[in-house]
Design an enzyme around this catalytic site. Structure first.
Site, PDB file in Angstrom:
ATOM      1  N   GLN A 211       0.831  -1.220  -0.069  1.00  0.00           N
ATOM      2  CA  GLN A 211       0.086  -0.070   0.068  1.00  0.00           C
ATOM      3  C   GLN A 211       0.814   1.109  -0.059  1.00  0.00           C
ATOM      4  O   GLN A 211       0.395   2.316  -0.078  1.00  0.00           O
ATOM      5  CB  GLN A 211      -0.954   0.104   1.198  1.00  0.00           C
ATOM      6  CG  GLN A 211      -1.876  -1.228   1.218  1.00  0.00           C
ATOM      7  CD  GLN A 211      -2.472  -1.123   2.719  1.00  0.00           C
ATOM      8  OE1 GLN A 211      -2.628  -1.856   3.208  1.00  0.00           O
ATOM      9  NE2 GLN A 211      -3.263  -0.075   3.021  1.00  0.00           N
ATOM     10  N   PHE A 242      -5.917  -3.744   3.716  1.00  0.00           N
ATOM     11  CA  PHE A 242      -6.497  -3.177   5.010  1.00  0.00           C
ATOM     12  C   PHE A 242      -5.676  -2.714   6.019  1.00  0.00           C
ATOM     13  O   PHE A 242      -6.170  -2.717   7.353  1.00  0.00           O
ATOM     14  CB  PHE A 242      -7.237  -4.467   5.689  1.00  0.00           C
ATOM     15  CG  PHE A 242      -8.064  -5.343   4.627  1.00  0.00           C
ATOM     16  CD1 PHE A 242      -9.137  -4.947   3.703  1.00  0.00           C
ATOM     17  CD2 PHE A 242      -7.582  -6.643   4.109  1.00  0.00           C
ATOM     18  CE1 PHE A 242      -9.577  -5.577   2.872  1.00  0.00           C
ATOM     19  CE2 PHE A 242      -8.278  -7.340   3.480  1.00  0.00           C
ATOM     20  CZ  PHE A 242      -9.191  -6.932   2.549  1.00  0.00           C
ATOM     21  N   GLU A 246       0.947  -1.786   4.635  1.00  0.00           N
ATOM     22  CA  GLU A 246       1.232  -0.323   4.691  1.00  0.00           C
ATOM     23  C   GLU A 246       2.760  -0.253   5.008  1.00  0.00           C
ATOM     24  O   GLU A 246       3.698   0.400   4.536  1.00  0.00           O
ATOM     25  CB  GLU A 246       0.447   0.469   5.665  1.00  0.00           C
ATOM     26  CG  GLU A 246       0.544   1.777   5.535  1.00  0.00           C
ATOM     27  CD  GLU A 246      -0.313   2.635   6.222  1.00  0.00           C
ATOM     28  OE1 GLU A 246      -0.060   3.992   6.569  1.00  0.00           O
ATOM     29  OE2 GLU A 246      -1.283   2.190   6.616  1.00  0.00           O
ATOM     30  N   ARG A 356      -7.418  -1.327   9.191  1.00  0.00           N
ATOM     31  CA  ARG A 356      -8.841  -0.513   8.624  1.00  0.00           C
ATOM     32  C   ARG A 356      -9.459  -0.020   9.877  1.00  0.00           C
ATOM     33  O   ARG A 356      -9.994  -0.711  10.710  1.00  0.00           O
ATOM     34  CB  ARG A 356      -9.596  -1.428   7.680  1.00  0.00           C
ATOM     35  CG  ARG A 356     -10.780  -0.815   7.075  1.00  0.00           C
ATOM     36  CD  ARG A 356     -11.365  -1.923   6.273  1.00  0.00           C
ATOM     37  NE  ARG A 356     -12.205  -1.265   5.094  1.00  0.00           N
ATOM     38  CZ  ARG A 356     -12.750  -2.187   4.168  1.00  0.00           C
ATOM     39  NH1 ARG A 356     -12.750  -3.656   4.207  1.00  0.00           N
ATOM     40  NH2 ARG A 356     -13.374  -1.566   3.270  1.00  0.00           N
ATOM     41  N   ALA A 525      -6.039   5.405   5.238  1.00  0.00           N
ATOM     42  CA  ALA A 525      -6.732   6.371   6.134  1.00  0.00           C
ATOM     43  C   ALA A 525      -8.106   6.993   5.408  1.00  0.00           C
ATOM     44  O   ALA A 525      -8.323   7.906   5.513  1.00  0.00           O
ATOM     45  CB  ALA A 525      -5.812   7.530   6.576  1.00  0.00           C
ATOM     46  N   GLU A 731     -12.950   3.264   5.480  1.00  0.00           N
ATOM     47  CA  GLU A 731     -12.793   2.402   6.922  1.00  0.00           C
ATOM     48  C   GLU A 731     -14.205   2.652   7.708  1.00  0.00           C
ATOM     49  O   GLU A 731     -14.440   1.854   8.606  1.00  0.00           O
ATOM     50  CB  GLU A 731     -11.648   3.540   7.440  1.00  0.00           C
ATOM     51  CG  GLU A 731     -10.161   3.015   7.252  1.00  0.00           C
ATOM     52  CD  GLU A 731      -9.469   4.169   7.617  1.00  0.00           C
ATOM     53  OE1 GLU A 731      -8.563   3.712   8.742  1.00  0.00           O
ATOM     54  OE2 GLU A 731      -9.456   5.127   7.493  1.00  0.00           O
TER      55      GLU A 731
END
Length: 789
Positions: A211, A242, A246, A356, A525, A731
């Protein structure tokens, strides 16, 4: 050049945005032809990698002996901490998190080394041959232990308004409680995977399921010890993230990059599900203690809460996650005297990470418990207590951290969902059913939500994009967002199509690449469309303005008389309407040396957050929603089934309603799994035992409520200057699954009204039976026969 004068273009209208258009890869997903990292043809000579993992949760490491592993069949390279040419540090937001443990092991499953071999089987076989000389140390495994020992990753944080101690002392009524909230495994369909390919100048191209392409670039650069510009990260799509891709994807790619750098050959590292679950971070588990004071009408006067998060062994995203939790523990409710303290607990478990909702799902549960206890104490309905405590202008519309709630839609969402969900009628039906059903109990729960949209770290609220218009009128779009099934690519393409008023089939969607768009923010986000949509808009608008300026000069007319519409350009000339195909104007611009390429940049305005003071305006805007859930509960087994769900979600003016509908449904079901069945379990030595679908239960198709009704709140465009007045939706709907917990508590409460229902998360059958037993014991102590056996 073909000019026509007989045809008049229709008046300008939205031709691309706010339309329900299919995901750009929908057909490929269904047919199995969408290419993920694991599907990329392997270059000749590709090696396969595996990790050597620690079996201990906490230990000193005296020696890592790889001699037997080196002699194993097919082994080309083994790397430990001593072999890393750059820094042995994979921390995403701070520093001090090693890729390979050196002298100290801090969780069971921590990588000690990586092995490259001719194939995956040989690499994994060799990993088992590595021998360790260690001295086991006593681990800290729970939040309670960490709190007792004051084992923290960062100093405690506090958001405070008023004088909560005095307000609690003066309150006519007080309640207190403790909640244990479990974590959650991301369980993305595509596991962590990366391919690192060295170039002729020893640069590296990294294909990663991430991500966060720029973070992959930065972590690989740090490990290998070369500048950012020598590393290119490429991401066409990933099979779910999710939040789990990241930061975790970065160090997986980093290990592949190190081995590729050492061997000068392509290296692929693909984690099997068991290893993936052992080594990657989860949603943070929380332990919460609270006390609330209120008056006889049910108005909450004071609230004091401690949120302790299990950060695991290293910082990762924990401070930001805890900040998000602290700014959401108020949810929809105004409280004059307020104190929320956050503790980032260090334990000898895997380093927990983004998921998430990012701390907000754990936080919003708390105020619902307060609402429940207040309602029970005053013998009033939860709905009445909620309504009296909602944020309202003008006096009660500022969050404890200082941000004004200026776009409040919560009462509209609640009113709409209660109407759609036939609340009053079903409340009577559920109560009547429970009076005559001793074993199966039904519960009805409502949950309202206020959710802030923006990154906690201010510098991440930025994005760039690159748009090319070619001489034939075709368009190439590239931006820093990643496509993980959520429909970001189609949404941003809709924005570009809207600017030029052209059909989507003109636009080519290219893989995210740090070589095309540098310095990207993670796609997370709920900001993907906001940030990348605006960046793409600005790039496309710059080109459109150049095309208009050229056309106005060439055709001797005013810029105001040039209009893009329906894949054409209308040019006012001497009082008549003339039309050029979009591709024709593009070619004329090229011949006239008008630049048809532009970068676009966007930074979210009006974000102001002081992390030290924990005050400011951390969110560009809020998203609102409400949900009603109905459950059936077997009081003998503790099993709960969700019968029906009604959702109203504020999406502003959705860029693509059908895409957002899928996001709402998927997020809710993921939240349902966290509330009901997804339980992480470690043994007494700190080893994770839930490491696959046989031991970790995620929702299946049959767990989805038979009736799931979703409505997007109508006539609710974002007041903030979001892209075409849309709102992020990735989210918030996950948090709406909190209605399920409320419904389960309602069902349990029908057994006895003597005590408020206490329920930890996840509400597994065991947890539910414990809550029921507490009520039965209370009845028995008071001399009443238990209502269920």
């Amino acid at each position: 050049m073909l000019m026509t004068e007989a045809r008049k273009l229709p008046d300008h209208q939205r031709t691309a945005v706010h339309k329900a258009l299919f995901h750009d890869s929908a057909a490929k997903h269904v047919c199995g032809t969408a290419v993920y990292v694991d599907d990329i043809p392997e270059p000749p000579g590709t090696l396969h990698a595996a990790f050597v993992l620690s079996p201990f949760a906490h230990a000193r490491v005296d020696r890592i002996d790889v001699a037997k592993a080196r002699r194993s069949s097919g082994i080309v390279a083994i790397m430990t901490a001593q072999d890393i040419p750059g820094e042995n540090d994979i921390a995403p937001l701070s520093s001090g998190e090693p890729l390979f443990a050196d002298k100290l092991v801090e969780y069971a499953g921590q990588p000690l080394a990586a092995i490259a071999a001719r194939n995956q089987g040989e690499a994994r076989t060799a990993a088992k041959l590595v021998e360790l000389d260690t001295e086991p140390l006593k681990p800290v495994l729970t939040i309670s232990e960490a709190m007792e020992q004051r084992s923290f990753l960062v100093p405690p944080m506090t958001i405070e308004r008023g004088n909560v101690i005095e307000a609690l002392a003066a309150a006519p009524e007080r309640v207190q409680g403790t909640i244990s909230i479990g974590g959650q495994e991301h369980f993305y369909l595509e596991g962590q995977v990366a391919i690192a390919i060295p170039g002729e100048d020893r640069d590296l191209t990294i294909y990663s399921a991430t991500q966060n392409p720029t973070e992959v670039q930065h972590i690989c650069s740090r490990l290998v010890g070369i500048p950012f510009n020598r590393i290119t990260t490429v991401v066409r799509r990933l099979g779910g993230g999710f939040g789990g891709k990241e930061s975790n994807a970065s160090w997986v790619a980093g290990a592949a990059a190190l081995l590729a750098w050492k061997t000068k050959r392509p290296v692929k590292l693909s984690l099997p599900r068991e290893i993936d679950m052992l080594v990657t971070g989860k949603r943070h588990g929380f332990l919460v203690q609270y006390e609330a004071g209120f008056d006889h009408q049910g108005r909450i006067l004071a609230f004091d809460v401690k949120l302790a998060a299990n950060g695991g062994h290293s910082t990762d995203h924990t401070p930001s996650v805890l900040t998000k939790a602290l700014t959401h523990v108020d949810n929809c409710y105004w409280i004059a005297d307020f104190r929320a303290m956050g503790y980032a607990c260090k334990t000898n478990t895997v380093s927990n990470t983004a998921f998430r909702g990012y701390g907000a799902p754990q936080a919003v549960v708390v105020m619902e418990d307060v609402i429940d206890q207040v309602a029970h104490r005053l013998a009033k309905s939860r709905e009445e207590i909620r309504a009296i405590n909602f944020y309202r202008a003008p006096a009660c519309n500022e969050a404890p951290y200082g941000q004004k709630i200026t776009d409040n839609l919560i009462e509209r969402c609640v009113s709409q969902v209660m109407h759609d969900g036939e609340w009053s009628k079903r409340r009577r039906e559920v109560d009547a059913f429970n009076r005559t059903s001793p074993v199966i109990k039904r519960g009805l729960g409502l949950f309202p939500l206020k959710f802030g949209i923006s990154f906690p770290a201010q510098y991440l609220n930025q994005a760039s994009a690159l748009v090319h218009v070619y001489a034939d009128g075709s368009i190439r779009l590239n931006h820093g967002g990643t496509e993980m099934g959520q429909g970001l690519f189609i949404k941003v393409a809709q924005v570009v199509a809207e600017v030029f008023q052209v059909s989507l089939d003109r636009i080519s969607l290219s893989a995210t690449s740090t070589a095309e768009v540098p310095n990207t923010s993670p796609t997370a986000a709920s900001t993907g469309s906001d940030l990348n949509g605006w960046a793409a808009y600005n790039a496309a608008e710059a080109i459109r303005k150049r095309m208009i300026a050229f056309a106005a000069e060439k055709f001797e007319t005013s810029k105001d008389e040039i209009r893009f519409c329906d894949d054409h350009v209308q040019i006012g000339l001497c009082g008549s309407n003339r039309i050029l195909a979009f591709g024709e104007l593009a070619k004329l611009c090229w011949l006239a040396r008008v630049p048809l390429s532009a970068t676009g940049f966007y930074k979210t305005p009006r974000i102001d957050w002081d992390q030290a003071a924990m005050r400011g305006r951390p969110f560009f805007y809020y998203s609102y929603g409400a949900a009603i859930a109905e459950v059936a509960l077997d009081v003998l087994t503790g099993e709960a089934r969700v019968r029906r769900v009604d959702i109203v979600q504020d999406c502003g003016r959705s860029l693509n309603p059908i895409i957002d509908l899928g996001q709402i449904e998927g997020a809710f079901v993921q939240g349902m799994g966290w509330h009901l069945c997804e339980e992480l379990w470690w043994d007494r030595d700190g080893r994770l035992c839930t490491i696959g679908p046989s031991t970790y239960k995620i929702p299946g198709s049959r767990d989805v409520p038979p009736t799931l009704k979703v409505r997007m709140l109508e006539d609710a465009p974002a007041r903030a200057a979001t892209i075409f007045r849309s709102k992020g939706v990735g989210e918030p709907p996950l948090l709406l699954a909190t209605a399920i917990r409320t419904a389960i508590k309602d069902a349990i409460g029908s057994i006895s009204k003597r005590l408020p229902v206490l329920l930890d998360l996840p509400a597994t059958p065991e947890c539910v039976l414990m809550a029921i037993e507490r009520l039965k014991v209370a009845d028995a102590v008071d001399g009443h026969r238990p209502k269920v056996s």
